[in-house]
Design an enzyme around this catalytic site. Structure first.
Site, PDB file in Angstrom:
ATOM      1  N   ASP A   1       0.835  -1.198   0.000  1.00 54.40           N
ATOM      2  CA  ASP A   1       0.000   0.000   0.000  1.00 54.40           C
ATOM      3  C   ASP A   1       0.877   1.258   0.000  1.00 54.40           C
ATOM      4  O   ASP A   1       2.081   1.200   0.271  1.00 54.40           O
ATOM      5  CB  ASP A   1      -0.886  -0.039   1.259  1.00 54.40           C
ATOM      6  CG  ASP A   1      -2.167   0.765   1.122  1.00 54.40           C
ATOM      7  OD1 ASP A   1      -2.293   1.545   0.160  1.00 54.40           O
ATOM      8  OD2 ASP A   1      -3.042   0.630   1.998  1.00 54.40           O
TER       9      ASP A   1
ATOM     10  N   ASP B   1     -10.955   2.019  -3.047  1.00 56.07           N
ATOM     11  CA  ASP B   1     -11.503   1.780  -1.712  1.00 56.07           C
ATOM     12  C   ASP B   1     -13.021   1.850  -1.722  1.00 56.07           C
ATOM     13  O   ASP B   1     -13.659   1.550  -0.716  1.00 56.07           O
ATOM     14  CB  ASP B   1     -10.945   2.815  -0.716  1.00 56.07           C
ATOM     15  CG  ASP B   1      -9.581   2.402  -0.187  1.00 56.07           C
ATOM     16  OD1 ASP B   1      -9.231   1.217  -0.317  1.00 56.07           O
ATOM     17  OD2 ASP B   1      -8.867   3.264   0.357  1.00 56.07           O
TER      18      ASP B   1
HETATM   19  C1  DGJ Z   1      -5.827   1.906   1.982  1.00 53.00           C
HETATM   20  C2  DGJ Z   1      -6.242   0.678   1.227  1.00 53.00           C
HETATM   21  O1  DGJ Z   1      -6.773   1.029  -0.008  1.00 53.00           O
HETATM   22  C3  DGJ Z   1      -7.222  -0.117   2.064  1.00 53.00           C
HETATM   23  O2  DGJ Z   1      -7.684  -1.228   1.364  1.00 53.00           O
HETATM   24  C4  DGJ Z   1      -6.562  -0.523   3.347  1.00 53.00           C
HETATM   25  O3  DGJ Z   1      -5.509  -1.402   3.070  1.00 53.00           O
HETATM   26  C5  DGJ Z   1      -6.063   0.707   4.088  1.00 53.00           C
HETATM   27  N1  DGJ Z   1      -5.226   1.519   3.244  1.00 53.00           N
HETATM   28  C6  DGJ Z   1      -5.309   0.299   5.322  1.00 53.00           C
HETATM   29  O4  DGJ Z   1      -4.720   1.367   5.942  1.00 53.00           O
END
Ligand code: DGJ
Length: 723
Positions: A462, A531
């Site tokens: 990430d 997300d």
């Molecule tokens: C952003 C990601 O897109 C989410 O799926 C998740 O992993 C969060 N970060 C966790 O902090």
């Protein structure tokens, strides 16, 4: 033999459907306002494939345009127009030499040719700059790859204001229209299509990442292309840092697209003896509309970009939406048991497992199991996951640090910063400078150890903030190089990790779809698309995503209803059918699902596994109306198998399609329905001719007017008889 010599200093990249013809044009100095020896690398032609015998006749100087004391339009056809001499367009290469000299003058040195690659070497003799313009074309693809190498063979540093991978001229047409995507966090890859005004249209990222706001590709047509027909020229940049892509539509009518890494402001620094390669820019011509262009990109990505394209991606479960930062061994194992039961093959523990990370303000950078939550480490958790028959995966965010972390207390100099400036946080975090070799070594060390200790099959990598105060004090005049070297560093760590752990698979994530591009896909296997897991919003996101990237790279989870992000309630079946259009995953709180929901979900996971090869490896067709708004469908074809996922979120739109016309079928063949939820209109065992399916279409219950909202269905047909 994709790159062939055509005539003196003229070559063609010949692909199955296109020809890209280019060469060296050197002024003789006899025409007014020209100089003997002034060199231009010129694109003569880019369009439908020409017969080999016609190549030489096509290598004609472009139609002359009016030149005046104010304008010399010839640079529009150049492969690498420089900031220098009689050029006033957007430069692809802008260099600043010692003493403030900045008009680049190149002469042609040589062509270094292979069968699928050529380097045209140019030199700015006075300042010792060597510029290599590279063209490569792999067998069996219509994608032409281009990049530039620069080498400083002089005695003083050279700075570049712009160092693009190259410029692509689109042939003369009566109009130019562009297609691309824009977006934001939780609103990625929204398709937009508009006429290109006369002027310069720029898409860019200044964030240090690919970004949610735009994606580095463009498709251009003459205003007449459709999903199924018409000429399309497309350019994409394989890069995960800041970038800029500019389409110049000139007042005299011509169009060129130049693109490269970096954004306006920071410059590229090349010390004496140094050499640098730009990322690749990729060009594609096709005459089958946007649909065929997308399929060509997908085939290219599978054939030439992805590290493990033939593998089927597992159905994963990810804990983020279920638990947030509230991660515990028992909680994860409870979810794992449910996930295994529903059919998941990979269990990914998301954020919150390490350091003191129980909220987003602390612990990032401290990559050991949270001692309070996992006093004995993660072995029991992951052994438990494996005992349930699933592989183990873990979330990491290697490029980031919370100021409240042991790492930052120990190494405050590792973050991007300028002396005497604030260090602004975003999501309470700062960016580690992956341009530094010590930071890369630290990252590879703990990542490798983590993967080894817990036998991880999967990492979700990430990256949750944009760059700010992006300084690198120790680097002196090279400080701006962090903008590209950070990305190089991320690539290097991923590459090294994959080298050491060949079984490891990686998902690229940046707050959802902030790092989706052909550069990161070279070393990852799939990307987290957004997300926003609301199925209806997701349809539009997936639609834009599909323009360039294949379904087999698109992570898509089924989560809870109402959706945690939008509060919208969407039936489970619809949520599944939308997520089944990519790499299916589950992200909801499975412990809260009812027994009926659970059984239905298990059935749908099984149905996905049956169609998975076709979805992940098949040819994609976008059908019907506007995804997420009216009746629409996605169709995949792999050998004899045809899978259709059809959706109708709302019923009132009377103009929406009532029949679903399929595409890409063999018109003479007969197809049999092998899976259907369409009942009487397309029962299992019924047969249709390919021509009927494409010309007339199928009546699907979900497409009929006056039904409830959120109807969807899965249909599979098989070609049973060929002529
Ligand atoms: C952003 C990601 O897109 C989410 O799926 C998740 O992993 C969060 N970060 C966790 O902090």
């Amino acid at each position: 033999m994709p790159i062939i010599p055509v005539a003196e200093r003229t070559w063609a990249a010949v692909t199955p459907a296109s020809t890209y013809l280019f060469g060296v044009e050197t002024d003789t100095g006899t025409a007014p306002d020209t100089d003997a020896g002034d060199v231009r690398l010129v694109q003569w032609y880019w369009g439908p494939r020409l017969p080999e015998a016609a190549l030489a006749e096509a290598a004609l100087p472009p139609t002359p345009r009016q030149r005046s004391g104010f304008h010399d339009p010839r640079d529009i056809h150049e492969l690498l127009p420089v900031d220098g001499g009689r050029r006033w367009g957007v430069p692809s290469l802008q260099a600043f030499y010692e003493g403030g000299v900045r008009s680049v003058e190149l002469s042609f040195a040589e062509a270094v040719a292979g069968t699928d690659e050529i380097e045209l070497v140019l030199r700015d003799e006075t300042y010792g700059l060597r510029v290599g313009v590279h063209v490569r074309c792999a067998d069996g693809t219509d994608v032409v790859e281009r990049w530039v190498t620069v080498a400083n063979e002089g005695a003083a540093p050279v700075r570049f204001g712009r160092l693009d991978s190259g410029s692509w001229a689109v042939p003369e047409r009566s109009a130019y229209r562009c297609t691309g995507v824009y977006g934001a966090w939780a609103y990625e890859t929204q398709l937009q299509r508009a006429e290109l005004p006369v002027g310069e249209t720029t898409f860019t990222s200044r964030t240090g990442t690919t970004s949610h706001r735009a994606n580095p590709w463009i498709m251009v047509d003459a205003g007449d292309a459709t999903e199924e027909s018409g000429e399309v020229w497309a350019v994409a940049l394989a890069w995960s840092g800041s970038w800029r892509l500019t389409a110049q539509h000139r007042p005299e009518g011509d169009l060129a697209v130049t693109c490269g890494f970096g954004h306006d402001g920071p410059s590229v620094h090349l010390a004496p003896g140094e050499r640098l390669r730009t990322p690749s820019a990729l060009g594609l011509y096709g005459d089958g509309g946007y649909g065929a262009a997308s399929r060509a990109w997908h085939a290219y990505t599978r054939g030439h970009v992805l590290p493990a394209p033939r593998e089927e991606r597992p159905v994963l479960y990810n804990s983020w939406e279920a638990t947030g930062f509230d991660v515990s061994e028992s909680g994860q194992l409870e979810l794992a048991a449910r996930a295994a039961e529903v059919g998941a093959e990979l269990f990914v523990v998301d954020d919150g497992w390490f350091g003191t990370r129980d909220r987003d303000s602390r612990g990032l950078g401290d990559w050991w199991p949270n001692p309070g939550r996992f006093p004995d480490g993660l072995t029991r958790l992951f052994d438990g996951v494996r005992a349930l028959g699933m592989a183990a995966g873990l979330w990491v965010e290697p490029e980031m640090v919370n100021p409240d972390s042991d790492l930052y207390r120990d190494r405050p100099d590792w973050v991007l910063h300028h002396p005497g400036r604030r260090r602004d946080t975003m999501r309470n975090q700062l960016v580690l400078n992956f341009a530094r070799t010590d930071v890369r070594e630290w990252a590879i060390g703990w990542l490798d150890a983590l993967v080894g200790e817990y036998h991880l099959a999967y990492l979700k990598w990430d990256m949750n903030r944009s760059f700010s105060q992006a300084g690198w004090p120790e680097a002196g005049e090279r400080a701006d190089m962090l903008w590209s070297e950070h990305t190089d560093g991320v690539y290097a760590v991923m590459d090294e990790l994959r080298r050491r752990r060949p079984g490891l698979r990686i998902e690229s994530c940046s707050g959802g779809g902030g790092r989706v591009d052909l550069g990161v896909l070279r070393r990852t296997d799939q990307v987290w698309t957004s997300d926003n897991t609301d199925a209806r919003d997701r349809q539009a996101i997936q639609h834009g995503f599909s323009y360039l990237y294949p379904a087999g790279t698109m992570s898509a989870w089924v989560t809870d209803s109402p959706n945690p992000h939008t509060r919208r309630r969407v039936p489970l079946r619809y949520r599944f059918h939308v997520a089944m259009a990519g790499v299916l995953g589950l992200g909801g709180n499975l412990t809260a699902w009812s027994a009926e929901e659970f059984d239905e979900a298990a059935g749908l996971v099984e149905a996905y596994k049956a169609i998975r090869p076709v979805v992940q490896h098949g040819r994609l067709h976008r059908l019907g109306g506007t995804p997420g708004l009216t009746a629409s469908a996605v169709q995949y074809v792999l050998d004899d198998r045809v899978v259709v996922l059809a959706y109708n979120p709302f019923s009132p739109d009377r103009r929406a399609p009532r029949r679903l016309r399929l595409a890409g079928l063999d018109p003479e063949a007969v197809y049999e329905v092998v899976t259907s939820e369409a009942g009487a209109t397309a029962p299992v065992g019924s047969r249709r001719h390919g021509r009927t399916l494409t010309a007339l279409g199928l009546i699907l219950p979900s497409f009929l007017p006056n039904g409830p909202d959120y109807r969807s269905e899965l249909l599979e047909l098989r070609r049973v008889r060929t002529p």
